[in-house]
Design a protein around this motif. Structure first.
Motif, PDB file in Angstrom:
ATOM      1  N   ARG A   2      -2.449  -1.268 -16.791  1.00 15.14           N
ATOM      2  CA  ARG A   2      -3.398  -0.647 -15.882  1.00 15.14           C
ATOM      3  C   ARG A   2      -3.283   0.873 -15.892  1.00 15.14           C
ATOM      4  NH1 ARG A   2      -1.430  -2.051 -10.962  1.00 15.14           N
ATOM      5  NH2 ARG A   2      -1.998  -4.198 -11.440  1.00 15.14           N
TER       6      ARG A   2
ATOM      7  N   ASP B 113      -1.238   3.947  -9.500  1.00 17.06           N
ATOM      8  CA  ASP B 113      -1.877   5.004 -10.273  1.00 17.06           C
ATOM      9  C   ASP B 113      -0.854   6.112 -10.500  1.00 17.06           C
ATOM     10  OD1 ASP B 113      -2.419   7.425  -8.378  1.00 17.06           O
ATOM     11  OD2 ASP B 113      -3.106   5.683  -7.231  1.00 17.06           O
TER      12      ASP B 113
ATOM     13  N   ARG C 122       0.572  -1.774  -4.794  1.00 19.05           N
ATOM     14  CA  ARG C 122      -0.414  -2.820  -5.081  1.00 19.05           C
ATOM     15  C   ARG C 122      -1.446  -2.315  -6.087  1.00 19.05           C
ATOM     16  NH1 ARG C 122      -1.946  -4.651   0.224  1.00 19.05           N
ATOM     17  NH2 ARG C 122       0.045  -5.760   0.043  1.00 19.05           N
ATOM     18  N   GLN C 123      -1.892  -1.081  -5.907  1.00 22.87           N
ATOM     19  CA  GLN C 123      -2.833  -0.455  -6.839  1.00 22.87           C
ATOM     20  C   GLN C 123      -2.152   0.781  -7.418  1.00 22.87           C
ATOM     21  OE1 GLN C 123      -5.761  -1.678  -7.780  1.00 22.87           O
ATOM     22  NE2 GLN C 123      -5.517  -3.455  -6.428  1.00 22.87           N
TER      23      GLN C 123
ATOM     24  N   SER D  60       2.263  -3.239 -14.157  1.00 25.02           N
ATOM     25  CA  SER D  60       1.165  -2.275 -14.087  1.00 25.02           C
ATOM     26  C   SER D  60       1.058  -1.388 -15.319  1.00 25.02           C
ATOM     27  CB  SER D  60       1.301  -1.408 -12.833  1.00 25.02           C
ATOM     28  OG  SER D  60       2.495  -0.664 -12.864  1.00 25.02           O
TER      29      SER D  60
ATOM     30  N   GLU E  92       0.857  -1.178   0.000  1.00 32.04           N
ATOM     31  CA  GLU E  92       0.000   0.000   0.000  1.00 32.04           C
ATOM     32  C   GLU E  92       0.901   1.237   0.000  1.00 32.04           C
ATOM     33  OE1 GLU E  92      -3.108  -0.225  -0.441  1.00 32.04           O
ATOM     34  OE2 GLU E  92      -3.367  -2.381  -0.055  1.00 32.04           O
TER      35      GLU E  92
END
Length: 352
Positions: free
Chosen positions: A239, A216, A213-214, A236, A189
């Motif tokens: 994404r 952006d 993890r996510q 990523s 995170e």
């Protein structure tokens, strides 16, 4: 015309020890070799080694695509096929076809594959040395690492404080000038990533890949602003989408030809990264020797266009056995020869 006869050979290669990352683990690699014959007796080889967690199609999807591909390319001419590849191929399958055509066409031209792609390609490429997961045995794996090398370590599998302490202890045992290339594989995170990066202030870090993890664009940009070394994206990339190219938040792109769709697709991606202001490097997916040769020649072709950080080529040593002779690592570099093609030509019937 020199018409093609394709053959497909399945394989399974055990590893010497499990490959462990924050994204998962495996103890063998499976895939297929695509072998192309022309009417003059030349052969070209490409490898399809799917790894879905890295961004390829699944093994089942690859198998089905290869069966369809063999039917589509039977009797076609290699040069025409290189100019107009079949549409709709998943990336690992396309990589096998691109690599096999590159091997065949560069043999026909009497050139190393790298120099068929780029006449200015050097015949030596620098690589990071892959030491696997950061754990209590990492110090033992430092044996033989030359001064000034970059060592690749997988992080994100223990608490941040514990991994930072291991890196501090490891720093005291590093040969002169050795730096850490760290890869979290999307383990953290944002708060964990911030703590890890703050703890790297006094460490010889060359780069950190996939910290979030996510991922952006805004979060990656904020993290990059806190450290002097490059942050990099790999898995990523898809994404992040177009915003990555419009407003690059990080300084490096890691490109896997097996995921990009082959040598030519990887070079196109690297050029786009350069135009956006990012450096790039090429790396394997722990495939067999045929795939590693393809990545090596592609990396050399890229080096002929622009200098790159050390690539990620040193994974063949993880395999307990291989498909054929892999590129030979000398210190932290790999040399190519003047021979034509992609790899040393295996004897007929080697993969039957």
């Amino acid at each position: 015309m020199s018409l093609l006869t394709p053959k497909v050979h399945p394989y399974r290669l055990p590893l010497r020890r499990p490959w462990v990352t924050a994204a998962g683990r495996f103890d063998s690699r499976s895939g297929w070799l695509l072998e192309l014959h022309d009417r003059e007796g030349r052969r070209g080889f490409g490898e399809c080694a799917p790894l879905p967690e890295a961004g390829t199609e699944s093994p089942a999807e690859a198998a089905a695509a290869l069966l369809r591909l063999v039917e589509r390319i039977e009797g076609q001419e290699a040069a025409a096929l290189w100019k107009e590849m079949p549409a709709g191929l998943p990336p690992a399958c396309r990589c096998a076809l691109e690599s096999a055509l590159l091997d065949l066409l560069s043999r026909r031209a009497g050139l190393p594959a790298a120099r068929w792609l780029n006449p200015h390609a050097p015949l030596q490429v620098t690589t990071a040395l892959n030491l696997g997961t950061l754990d209590r045995h990492t110090a033992e794996r430092l044996a033989g690492v030359p001064a000034g090398a970059v060592v690749k370590l997988k992080v994100g599998m223990a608490p941040v404080s514990e991994e930072l302490e291991r890196l501090r202890k490891l720093r005291r045992r590093l040969p002169a000038g050795v730096r850490f290339r760290l890869d979290a594989n999307g383990a953290w995170e944002r708060g964990q990533a911030e703590r890890f990066l703050a703890g790297c202030a006094q460490l010889p870090v060359e780069s950190l890949e996939e910290p979030l993890r996510q991922a952006d664009v805004a979060a990656l940009g904020a993290l990059q602003a806190t450290v002097p070394f490059p942050l990099a994206v790999d898995e990523s990339l898809e994404r992040l989408g177009e915003r990555l190219w419009q407003f690059p938040p990080i300084r490096r792109l890691v490109i896997k030809p097996m995921v990009a769709g082959g040598p030519r697709a990887a070079l196109e991606l690297a050029r786009r990264a350069g135009e956006a202001g990012m450096e790039s490097l090429l790396t394997t997916v722990v495939e067999g020797a045929v795939g590693v040769w393809a990545v090596l020649h592609t990396a050399a072709a890229l080096e002929g266009e622009r200098p790159s950080p050390p690539h990620g080529l040193a994974t063949s040593g993880w395999l307990a056995r291989d498909l054929t002779t892999p590129p030979r690592l000398e210190g932290d570099s790999v040399a190519l020869s003047e021979r034509s093609g992609l790899l040393p030509a295996p004897p007929p019937g080697t993969f039957d």
